[in-house]
Motif scaffolding. Structure first.
Motif, short mmCIF file in Angstrom:
data_model
loop_
_atom_site.label_atom_id
_atom_site.label_comp_id
_atom_site.label_asym_id
_atom_site.label_seq_id
_atom_site.Cartn_x
_atom_site.Cartn_y
_atom_site.Cartn_z
N ASN A 100 0.84 -0.75 -0.31
CA ASN A 100 -0.17 0.04 -0.24
C ASN A 100 0.91 1.11 -0.14
O ASN A 100 0.14 2.26 -0.43
CB ASN A 100 -1.06 0.01 1.10
N ILE A 101 2.10 1.30 0.16
CA ILE A 101 2.88 2.35 0.68
C ILE A 101 3.49 3.03 -0.33
O ILE A 101 4.64 1.65 -0.48
CB ILE A 101 3.33 2.18 2.34
N THR A 102 3.58 4.46 -1.70
CA THR A 102 3.96 3.93 -2.43
C THR A 102 5.16 5.28 -2.32
O THR A 102 6.03 4.85 -3.48
CB THR A 102 3.09 4.01 -3.62
N GLY A 103 5.02 6.04 -0.99
CA GLY A 103 5.81 7.27 -1.09
C GLY A 103 5.48 7.59 -0.08
O GLY A 103 4.75 7.18 1.32
N ALA A 104 6.12 8.97 0.41
CA ALA A 104 5.58 9.92 1.94
C ALA A 104 5.95 11.06 0.93
O ALA A 104 6.71 11.65 0.84
CB ALA A 104 6.96 9.60 2.51
N VAL A 105 5.50 12.01 2.09
CA VAL A 105 5.65 13.80 1.36
C VAL A 105 5.54 14.55 3.12
O VAL A 105 5.88 13.90 3.47
CB VAL A 105 4.42 14.50 1.25
N PHE A 106 6.33 15.58 2.55
CA PHE A 106 6.88 16.32 4.40
C PHE A 106 5.73 17.31 4.88
O PHE A 106 5.29 17.59 4.08
CB PHE A 106 8.05 16.84 3.73
N THR A 107 5.16 16.63 6.34
CA THR A 107 3.93 17.68 6.34
C THR A 107 4.45 18.13 7.94
O THR A 107 3.77 19.07 8.63
CB THR A 107 2.81 16.22 6.83
N GLY A 108 6.26 18.41 8.11
CA GLY A 108 6.16 19.13 8.87
C GLY A 108 8.12 19.07 8.80
O GLY A 108 8.23 18.57 8.52
N ASN A 109 8.68 20.32 9.89
CA ASN A 109 10.04 20.09 9.43
C ASN A 109 9.96 19.19 9.72
O ASN A 109 11.32 18.77 9.63
CB ASN A 109 10.13 21.26 10.78
N THR A 110 10.08 17.96 10.36
CA THR A 110 10.97 16.76 11.17
C THR A 110 9.57 15.69 11.28
O THR A 110 9.69 14.48 11.45
CB THR A 110 11.34 16.38 12.34
N ASN A 111 8.67 16.05 10.13
CA ASN A 111 7.59 14.87 9.93
C ASN A 111 7.18 14.97 8.25
O ASN A 111 7.55 14.95 7.83
CB ASN A 111 6.20 15.22 10.50
N ILE A 112 6.79 13.09 8.35
CA ILE A 112 6.30 12.43 6.60
C ILE A 112 5.40 11.46 6.89
O ILE A 112 4.78 11.47 8.11
CB ILE A 112 7.38 11.61 5.84
N THR A 113 4.31 12.47 5.89
CA THR A 113 3.02 11.25 5.61
C THR A 113 2.94 10.42 4.72
O THR A 113 3.34 10.87 3.95
CB THR A 113 1.83 12.97 5.66
N LEU A 114 2.80 9.64 4.70
CA LEU A 114 2.74 8.29 3.99
C LEU A 114 1.93 8.63 2.09
O LEU A 114 0.76 8.54 3.17
CB LEU A 114 2.98 6.66 4.38
#
Length: 143
Positions: A100-114
């Motif tokens: 299911n997981i194909t990538g991620a994007v930054f959603t904060g200074n030290t967070n990623i959202t899958l």
């Protein structure tokens, strides 16, 4: 940061590049208190390039939550938005089904959202309240 080929050793000369390695504790963000079995994170940083390995095992999670599946606590603030390199969900199962997981994007200074094939991967998309999320990726830090 300078990388030069060293003809004597046959490798890269990284003597001018800042190098560090260490560990950190990744956490799930934007969700009611998950029940963790284990949380491990490690990194190697050469100059501004940070290589990260994360493994989070959970035995309980609110899968009715429709917010993005977000991992916080990265060791360095990112320097370029959405500049994750090669997210690999190796060893993920159950909640973090690697298919299911194909990538991620930054959603904060030290967070990623899958992300998945349709966009943001949510806690509700996972459907399982238990499992393992294991990721490896690289990103550019701001320092």
């Amino acid at each position: 940061m300078a990388f030069r080929f060293n003809p004597i050793t046959g490798g890269l000369d990284t003597s001018n590049a800042a190098y560090s390695k260490g560990t950190f504790t990744p956490v799930l963000a934007n969700v009611a208190t998950p029940t963790y079995v284990s949380q491990t994170g490690s990194y190697i940083k050469i100059g501004q390039l940070v290589h990260v390995w994360i493994k989070i095992e959970m035995s309980g999670l609110d899968t009715s939550d429709t917010s993005g599946f977000t991992i916080g606590g990265l060791p360095f603030t990112h320097g370029i938005d959405e500049a994750l390199i090669g997210v690999n969900s190796y060893g993920s199962s159950g909640i973090g089904n690697q298919g299911n997981i194909t990538g991620a994007v930054f959603t904060g200074n030290t967070n990623i959202t899958l992300t998945d094939a349709t966009g943001v991967f949510t806690y509700a998309d996972s459907a399982d309240a238990a499992g393992v999320v294991a990721l490896a990726f690289a990103y550019y830090s701001s320092t």
